[in-house]
Write an enzyme that holds these catalytic residues in place. Structure first.
Site, mmCIF file in Angstrom:
data_model
loop_
_atom_site.group_PDB
_atom_site.id
_atom_site.type_symbol
_atom_site.label_atom_id
_atom_site.label_comp_id
_atom_site.label_asym_id
_atom_site.label_seq_id
_atom_site.Cartn_x
_atom_site.Cartn_y
_atom_site.Cartn_z
ATOM 1 N N SER A 155 33.951 6.522 -9.627
ATOM 2 C CA SER A 155 35.334 6.344 -9.038
ATOM 3 C C SER A 155 35.353 4.979 -8.087
ATOM 4 O O SER A 155 35.040 3.867 -8.454
ATOM 5 C CB SER A 155 35.778 7.467 -8.367
ATOM 6 O OG SER A 155 37.091 7.618 -8.183
ATOM 7 N N ASP A 248 43.219 10.803 -16.777
ATOM 8 C CA ASP A 248 42.797 10.118 -15.595
ATOM 9 C C ASP A 248 43.730 8.693 -15.400
ATOM 10 O O ASP A 248 43.769 8.085 -16.216
ATOM 11 C CB ASP A 248 41.471 9.785 -15.583
ATOM 12 C CG ASP A 248 41.183 8.979 -14.341
ATOM 13 O OD1 ASP A 248 41.985 8.772 -13.429
ATOM 14 O OD2 ASP A 248 39.762 8.755 -14.424
ATOM 15 N N HIS A 278 39.804 13.001 -14.152
ATOM 16 C CA HIS A 278 39.147 12.290 -13.051
ATOM 17 C C HIS A 278 37.893 13.253 -12.281
ATOM 18 O O HIS A 278 38.643 14.083 -11.678
ATOM 19 C CB HIS A 278 39.748 11.358 -12.171
ATOM 20 C CG HIS A 278 39.247 10.452 -11.185
ATOM 21 N ND1 HIS A 278 38.943 9.356 -11.714
ATOM 22 C CD2 HIS A 278 38.820 10.512 -10.016
ATOM 23 C CE1 HIS A 278 38.234 8.640 -10.699
ATOM 24 N NE2 HIS A 278 38.384 9.418 -9.835
#
Length: 310
Positions: A155, A248, A278
């Site tokens: 991320s 996501d 995610h």
């Protein structure tokens, strides 16, 4: 396809958490929300785990060294945690780093970095670059091989891994591989997957936009230190393994970055994990796809290290 049945079951276990209202959300509220929802997992045993102080761009930053065992010097992985540039840290990603160390056979060094909004852009990016330089200089002291250092992150940490790889191109501390789990790539936050997955899983589209607001604090979202896909030159970068999650908001920008890297002549492996949301790779032991993704990431690292002369 929608979320697969196992992913839906995992999300159902978090259904009692109160919803976040991004229009009134404060950083203290968000961090407290995360702390309330996190339960420590039983740590996976390794030969040694130790905390050290590394040199960041503006002073010491915390780091944690995971030693999987075996004769050294070992290959090394610099890991940067996710958390929207505003939260999480060494403890939140402890299980992932332990698993990555065991399966890759590498010394994993997980780095903290300065968080927004207290330390807005480009503080985190500068810390990531400084951390890799520090690791290259101190790898031997830790039992690692300075010639075999890869970078990884998930991320926002994937963003920092990508940015550091670009900034260190041609430098002695340049990584030999980059492993990016559903990376944050483009501050424009307007890819089609933002509209397709507005409120799926742990990362609603509006929350990601809120993260960018905290991090950028009015800075240019198109700056390459914030949005690595905006770099004017993507040639000559470390080979990359890029994992995205189908459900996501960040899916499209991660895949666009992988394609852009390949178009610039870099070696790239891109895989979309169908039916996943995610952050899924952190749910080790809860979600089979998480175990599989980390195992595949570790395998990519082993292959990368095998191509570097010892």
């Amino acid at each position: 396809m929608p979320l697969d049945a196992q992913a839906q079951a995992v999300l159902a276990a978090f259904a009692d958490l109160p919803p976040l209202d991004v229009s009134t959300l404060t950083i203290d509220h968000y961090r407290a929300f995360l702390a309330a929802g996190m339960a420590p997992a039983e740590p996976e045993a390794l030969t040694a785990v130790s905390d050290v102080a590394a040199a960041g761009a503006a002073g010491p930053i915390a780091a944690r060294v995971y030693h999987p065992g075996g004769d050294g010097p070992l290959p090394v992985v610099a890991f940067f945690h996710g958390g929207g540039f505003v939260s999480l840290g060494l403890d939140s990603h402890d299980a992932l780093c332990r698993r990555l160390a065991r399966l890759s056979g590498a010394l994993v060094v997980s780095f903290d970095y300065r968080l927004a909004p207290e330390h807005p852009f480009p503080a985190a990016a500068h810390d990531a670059v400084a951390a890799l330089r520090w690791l290259h200089a101190h790898a031997a002291e830790l039992g690692g091989d300075a010639a075999r250092i890869a970078v990884a992150g998930d991320s926002a940490g994937g963003n920092l891994a990508a940015v550091a790889s670009q900034q260190l191109r041609g430098d002695a501390a340049e990584p030999c591989h980059q492993l990016l789990f559903y990376p944050v790539i483009d501050g424009a936050a307007e890819a089609a997957s933002y509209r397709e997955h507005v409120s799926v899983g742990f990362l609603p589209a509006e929350l990601m936009r809120w993260f960018w607001q905290q991090y950028l604090a009015g800075a240019d979202a198109h700056h390459a230190l914030a949005s690595p896909i905006r770099s004017a030159n993507l040639a000559g970068l470390a080979p990359a393994t890029v994992f995205t999650a189908e459900c996501d908001p960040l899916r499209d920008e991660g895949e666009a970055y992988a394609r852009a890297l390949a178009a610039a002549g870099n070696a790239v492996q891109l895989k979309r994990w169908d039916g996943q949301f995610h952050g899924f790779a952190s749910l080790l032991g809860m979600l089979p796809a998480a175990d599989a993704a980390v195992a595949e990431g570790a395998a990519a690292l082993r292959r990368a290290f095998a191509t570097v002369a010892v």
